[in-house]
Design an enzyme around this catalytic site. Structure first.
Site, mmCIF file in Angstrom:
data_model
loop_
_atom_site.group_PDB
_atom_site.id
_atom_site.type_symbol
_atom_site.label_atom_id
_atom_site.label_comp_id
_atom_site.label_asym_id
_atom_site.label_seq_id
_atom_site.Cartn_x
_atom_site.Cartn_y
_atom_site.Cartn_z
ATOM 1 N N ASP A 181 0.865 -1.176 0.000
ATOM 2 C CA ASP A 181 0.000 0.000 0.000
ATOM 3 C C ASP A 181 0.902 1.225 0.000
ATOM 4 O OD1 ASP A 181 -2.344 1.308 0.017
ATOM 5 O OD2 ASP A 181 -2.820 0.965 2.115
ATOM 6 N N GLY B 42 -0.505 7.344 -11.871
ATOM 7 C CA GLY B 42 -0.837 8.085 -10.649
ATOM 8 C C GLY B 42 -0.189 9.460 -10.598
ATOM 9 N N HIS C 273 9.915 4.210 -3.885
ATOM 10 C CA HIS C 273 9.518 3.774 -2.544
ATOM 11 C C HIS C 273 9.181 2.285 -2.554
ATOM 12 C CE1 HIS C 273 6.357 5.102 -5.128
ATOM 13 N NE2 HIS C 273 5.386 4.685 -4.351
HETATM 14 P P1 IMP Z 1 -2.228 2.166 -3.661
HETATM 15 O O1 IMP Z 1 -3.425 2.253 -2.771
HETATM 16 O O2 IMP Z 1 -1.036 1.605 -2.987
HETATM 17 O O3 IMP Z 1 -2.473 1.475 -4.972
HETATM 18 O O4 IMP Z 1 -1.800 3.639 -4.055
HETATM 19 C C1 IMP Z 1 -2.477 4.775 -3.626
HETATM 20 C C2 IMP Z 1 -2.411 5.850 -4.658
HETATM 21 O O5 IMP Z 1 -1.106 6.442 -4.600
HETATM 22 C C3 IMP Z 1 -2.634 5.358 -6.073
HETATM 23 O O6 IMP Z 1 -3.923 5.661 -6.498
HETATM 24 C C4 IMP Z 1 -1.635 6.135 -6.880
HETATM 25 O O7 IMP Z 1 -2.319 7.186 -7.475
HETATM 26 C C5 IMP Z 1 -0.630 6.683 -5.886
HETATM 27 N N1 IMP Z 1 0.662 6.033 -6.062
HETATM 28 C C6 IMP Z 1 1.153 4.954 -5.405
HETATM 29 N N2 IMP Z 1 2.378 4.648 -5.838
HETATM 30 C C7 IMP Z 1 2.657 5.541 -6.803
HETATM 31 C C8 IMP Z 1 3.764 5.729 -7.668
HETATM 32 O O8 IMP Z 1 4.758 4.974 -7.669
HETATM 33 N N3 IMP Z 1 3.675 6.743 -8.526
HETATM 34 C C9 IMP Z 1 2.611 7.574 -8.602
HETATM 35 N N4 IMP Z 1 1.552 7.441 -7.849
HETATM 36 C C10 IMP Z 1 1.560 6.432 -6.955
#
Ligand code: IMP
Length: 181
Positions: A65, A141, A165
């Site tokens: 996450d 994202g 990350h």
């Molecule tokens: P998740 O719930 O871990 O899938 O990520 C939460 C939100 O953070 C996602 O909707 C992405 O928009 C953003 N996010 C997570 N990791 C990245 C990344 O590596 N690059 C850009 N946006 C990210």
């Protein structure tokens, strides 16, 4: 050694698989959406999600996450990143940041691993800044607005995966698994 990765995101799975190979760990994909409890702490959310999933899966697996934390916005959107991306998106974040001088931000990734008995967490962080405008057409994202060493993640392409990350959290985790053998 093989380990199950529960995610509905193919990009995340591919990245984990390729890093796992370096550690001699075979990452298998369990494509599934799961319920994420709400909360203000990413690590707590990941841990709780894994505990809930463990009741169903019953064999070792991990989830991941992540979130974007902006210093001038007191860590917003943080654990709400997914919802904020879907609602106001990159344009909305840029608007909130108009005229703001402190543009420091970081991405945090938390891996929650169910080892068959309990859930362990591993974290990875990358520091950068919010760009003044969207740049680049790769990635997903918040990549077009997250600047690392002068380029946005969306301009870096594959190079992003060397410093992300997620990469850092996965390396922590795979290092741990490898030491168990
Ligand atoms: P998740 O719930 O871990 O899938 O990520 C939460 C939100 O953070 C996602 O909707 C992405 O928009 C953003 N996010 C997570 N990791 C990245 C990344 O590596 N690059 C850009 N946006 C990210």
């Amino acid at each position: 050694m093989r380990v199950l990765f529960v995610t509905s995101n193919e990009g995340k799975f591919k990245e984990a698989k390729s890093i796992g190979e370096k550690y001699g760990i075979e990452v298998e994909w369990l494509k599934e959406e799961y319920l994420e409890p709400q909360g203000n702490d990413l690590e707590e959310i990941a841990k709780k999600s894994a505990e809930l999933l463990a009741e169903k899966i019953r064999e070792p697996f991990f989830i991941e996450d992540s979130g974007l934390f902006i210093e001038a916005l007191n860590g917003f959107p943080g654990p709400y990143s997914s919802f904020v991306f879907k609602t106001i998106g990159n344009e909305g974040i840029l608007k909130l940041m108009e005229g703001v001088e402190n543009r420091k931000a970081y991405f945090l990734a938390v891996i929650a691993f169910f080892d068959g008995k309990k859930v362990l967490t591993f974290k990875g962080k990358v520091e950068g800044r919010i760009a003044e405008e969207m740049r680049g057409d790769k990635g997903f994202g918040f990549d077009p607005i997250f600047e690392y060493s002068g380029r946005t993640f969306a301009e870096m392409g594959e190079e992003k995966n060397e410093v992300s990350h997620r990469r850092r959290a996965l390396e922590e985790f795979f290092g741990y698994l490898k030491a168990l053998r």
